[in-house]
Motif scaffolding. Structure first.
Motif, PDB file in Angstrom:
ATOM      1  N   CYS A  17      -0.641   4.824  -0.147  1.00 32.43           N
ATOM      2  CA  CYS A  17      -1.759   5.761  -0.288  1.00 32.43           C
ATOM      3  C   CYS A  17      -1.460   7.089   0.391  1.00 32.43           C
ATOM      4  O   CYS A  17      -0.608   7.178   1.295  1.00 32.43           O
ATOM      5  CB  CYS A  17      -3.037   5.162   0.313  1.00 32.43           C
ATOM      6  SG  CYS A  17      -3.568   3.636  -0.482  1.00 32.43           S
ATOM      7  N   ASN A  69      -6.080  -0.757  -3.763  1.00 25.74           N
ATOM      8  CA  ASN A  69      -6.655   0.510  -4.220  1.00 25.74           C
ATOM      9  C   ASN A  69      -6.501   1.523  -3.101  1.00 25.74           C
ATOM     10  O   ASN A  69      -6.368   1.159  -1.929  1.00 25.74           O
ATOM     11  CB  ASN A  69      -8.152   0.383  -4.525  1.00 25.74           C
ATOM     12  CG  ASN A  69      -8.420  -0.473  -5.745  1.00 25.74           C
ATOM     13  OD1 ASN A  69      -9.163  -1.430  -5.665  1.00 25.74           O
ATOM     14  ND2 ASN A  69      -7.828  -0.127  -6.866  1.00 25.74           N
ATOM     15  N   CYS A  70      -6.532   2.796  -3.453  1.00 24.03           N
ATOM     16  CA  CYS A  70      -6.548   3.868  -2.462  1.00 24.03           C
ATOM     17  C   CYS A  70      -7.877   4.604  -2.567  1.00 24.03           C
ATOM     18  O   CYS A  70      -8.237   5.067  -3.657  1.00 24.03           O
ATOM     19  CB  CYS A  70      -5.388   4.837  -2.694  1.00 24.03           C
ATOM     20  SG  CYS A  70      -3.760   4.111  -2.390  1.00 24.03           S
ATOM     21  N   CYS A 120      -6.326   2.389   2.496  1.00 20.92           N
ATOM     22  CA  CYS A 120      -5.859   1.372   1.557  1.00 20.92           C
ATOM     23  C   CYS A 120      -6.807   0.184   1.588  1.00 20.92           C
ATOM     24  O   CYS A 120      -7.118  -0.346   2.665  1.00 20.92           O
ATOM     25  CB  CYS A 120      -4.442   0.933   1.917  1.00 20.92           C
ATOM     26  SG  CYS A 120      -3.774  -0.335   0.826  1.00 20.92           S
ATOM     27  N   PHE A 122      -3.641   8.121  -4.358  1.00 24.56           N
ATOM     28  CA  PHE A 122      -2.289   7.552  -4.380  1.00 24.56           C
ATOM     29  C   PHE A 122      -1.244   8.602  -4.011  1.00 24.56           C
ATOM     30  O   PHE A 122      -1.283   9.736  -4.496  1.00 24.56           O
ATOM     31  CB  PHE A 122      -1.982   6.969  -5.761  1.00 24.56           C
ATOM     32  CG  PHE A 122      -2.823   5.768  -6.093  1.00 24.56           C
ATOM     33  CD1 PHE A 122      -2.466   4.510  -5.633  1.00 24.56           C
ATOM     34  CD2 PHE A 122      -3.979   5.907  -6.847  1.00 24.56           C
ATOM     35  CE1 PHE A 122      -3.244   3.410  -5.930  1.00 24.56           C
ATOM     36  CE2 PHE A 122      -4.764   4.809  -7.140  1.00 24.56           C
ATOM     37  CZ  PHE A 122      -4.401   3.553  -6.681  1.00 24.56           C
ATOM     38  N   CYS A 179       0.829  -1.194   0.000  1.00 27.52           N
ATOM     39  CA  CYS A 179       0.000   0.000   0.000  1.00 27.52           C
ATOM     40  C   CYS A 179       0.870   1.253   0.000  1.00 27.52           C
ATOM     41  O   CYS A 179       1.849   1.349   0.745  1.00 27.52           O
ATOM     42  CB  CYS A 179      -0.908   0.018   1.226  1.00 27.52           C
ATOM     43  SG  CYS A 179      -2.236  -1.206   1.148  1.00 27.52           S
TER      44      CYS A 179
END
Length: 544
Positions: free
Chosen positions: A142, A161-162, A148, A173, A140
């Motif tokens: 983010c 993903n963020c 995250c 991100f 992660c």
């Protein structure tokens, strides 16, 4: 676009793809919607046709209900066997293998459930679209105002993903736009969408190139009856391409040692990632090596391609290259009888290539392309630049072909490489065998930087003794001195500026064999290394 499908939008979690209804779309076409960075979400219901067995996870929505919206009447005219497929909703993502197991022939369209984020209990049904979940691989990374979210399939974590926290907008991100408060209209999110669309387009191009490369290599292997190894087997054999198994690195990539199942030690050439030239070289080597067979040519055992990285598998040569021995990188040097035998065997191999129908021009003969097996028998390798000698024009190129120091001087005039170009390069190898000097050495005087020029000068003036490798002890007996001089004179003829003045490789091979057989001293027998069961980068080598 992804494959042949248009991308309509990208959100913080999904790539939204337009998927119009089509009756004869092959099921395999859906493979473009699966990659290592995105996959079809389980919020989709896939419409499949001509299934050979019942679908294990049918949709709750009847296909007949979808007919008016998707205009399936033309498809029904061919077959009324239309099935709606939906995966286990406990999973977020589908796999292509899961879809492929349905054993259906056609993929008609898709519908998606879209949840209203403002009202979680509200959703709508969208037609002719498919949602792809996407992720970024790695740990992660983010923005501080984002959370995250790990993306998983089963027990495997695919990436992350963020998601910006409530009240913030952006892509989330740390390396991107991050999350910012109070930006009206979602300007940052639109920027992120543009970036993600760009990423999707680039990823699609990469996927298409990979599929095309894999198809070419697969076809080349099948057409040539060359085994096609599974990447996981190659990876396991090299312990994940570890440095311990690395034998050498060159212009096109690296070579590793490995032990495949039911096969002894092999050399595994891994080409550089996404190098377009590497695909051409792989195809060239597969085509040429599968069409010839000679005891002094290296054997191609198989090939593989994964993530755009072509891989070739060869028989393993435990005693490295002739270059390494001449430069004392391995051992203290070879006696003259062994060097002469290696020269004779190599000449036979190249002459064999030239006598093929059509003839094959190697175009990169050099001491580092001459491998040595357990018994120090020579094996010519590296056919990436080789060509079939079918037409004169097929070998004309203004791009540099070959290795400096070995390159035919006529090439700079006519941009043309031929069988006599191989003769010239082999003449340089003969000089290396006699002198153990480097082919190009800027520590030598300016006029002697090029070994071929130095040799032509000394041999032409009858002063070859000045550059003979002292290790050979040329005055130990009359035959040694005489045979070295005979080989030097042969090299001198091979190094003639004009190709027409050079002998053919068949003539070179015959003369070297004659010189070797005139020896009145017994040939030296060199024993194989006492332990070649576990080669490593410290004591084994393989050329590229």
């Amino acid at each position: 676009m992804i494959g042949n499908f248009d991308v309509h939008n990208v959100t913080s979690r999904d790539i939204i793809v337009h998927l119009p209804s089509k009756c004869d779309r092959q099921l395999a076409s859906i493979s473009a919607l699966f990659s290592k960075s995105y996959a079809v979400s389980t919020t989709n219901s896939l419409l499949l046709q001509s299934c050979s067995k019942p679908i294990p996870a049918p949709c709750e929505i009847r296909p007949r209900f979808l007919d008016p919206s998707l205009n399936l009447d033309p498809c029904l005219a061919n077959s009324d066997n239309i099935t709606c497929f939906a995966s286990n909703r406990s999973e977020r993502l589908l796999s292509f293998e899961e879809v492929n197991k349905t054993e259906c022939r056609f993929f008609l369209s898709s519908t998606s459930f879209v949840v209203d984020s403002a009202r979680n209990s509200s959703f709508s049904l969208e037609f002719e679209r498919v949602n792809l979940g996407w992720w970024i691989k790695g740990p992660c990374d983010c923005d501080g105002n984002a959370s995250c979210e790990l993306v998983k399939r089963g027990n495997s974590t695919l990436g992350f993903n963020c998601l910006c926290n409530e009240g913030f907008e952006g892509d989330g991100f740390r390396a991107g736009a991050g999350c910012r408060r109070g930006l009206a209209g979602g300007a940052l999110l639109m920027g992120a969408v543009a970036l993600l669309c760009c990423y999707v387009r680039r990823r699609t191009v990469s996927v298409n190139k990979l599929m095309n490369a894999k198809r070419l290599v697969s076809e080349g292997a099948n057409n040539s009856s060359v085994p096609f190894y599974d990447y996981r087997e190659i990876e396991k054999a090299t312990n994940g391409f570890s440095d311990k198994h690395r034998l050498g690195t060159g212009a096109y990539g690296a070579v590793y040692s490995g032990k495949l199942q039911n096969v002894d030690w092999v050399a595994i050439k891994r080409f550089r990632f996404r190098d377009p030239a590497s695909i051409d070289q792989v195809m060239n080597e597969i085509k040429l090596l599968s069409s010839v067979s000679h005891p002094n040519l290296v054997h191609l055992l198989g090939c593989c391609i994964e993530e755009g990285e072509p891989i070739l598998v060869y028989e393993f040569m435990p005693n490295g290259t002739l270059f390494q021995h001449l430069q004392r990188e391995r051992g203290q040097g070879f006696p003259w009888t062994v060097r002469l035998t290696i020269a004779a065997e190599t000449a036979k191999a190249v002459a064999y290539l030239h006598s093929a129908n059509p003839p094959i021009f190697h175009r990169d003969i050099k001491s580092s392309n001459i491998l040595l097996d357990h018994n120090y028998r020579s094996k010519v390798t590296d056919f990436g630049l080789s060509r079939l000698g079918m037409t004169e024009s097929s070998h004309i190129s203004t791009a540099l072909q070959g290795t400096p120091g070995y390159l035919d001087p006529e090439y700079h005039q006519y941009f043309h490489l031929s069988d006599k170009s191989d003769v010239y390069s082999f003449g340089v190898v003969l000089v290396e065998i006699i002198t153990a000097l480097k082919v190009v050495d800027f520590s030598r005087p300016h006029s002697e930087v090029n070994l071929a020029a130095l040799a032509n000068d000394r041999i032409g003036r009858g002063r070859i003794n000045e550059i003979i490798d002292p290790y050979l002890d040329p005055h130990r007996d009359a035959w040694t001195l005489s045979s070295i001089h005979n080989v030097a004179e042969l090299a001198f003829r091979c190094l003639a500026f004009h190709g027409d003045m050079r002998p053919t490789m068949s003539e070179v091979a015959e003369e070297l064999e004659h010189i070797r057989l005139t020896a009145w001293v017994p040939g030296l027998c060199i024993e194989s290394p006492s332990d070649t069961s576990s080669p490593s980068s410290d004591d084994e080598s393989q050329n590229l």
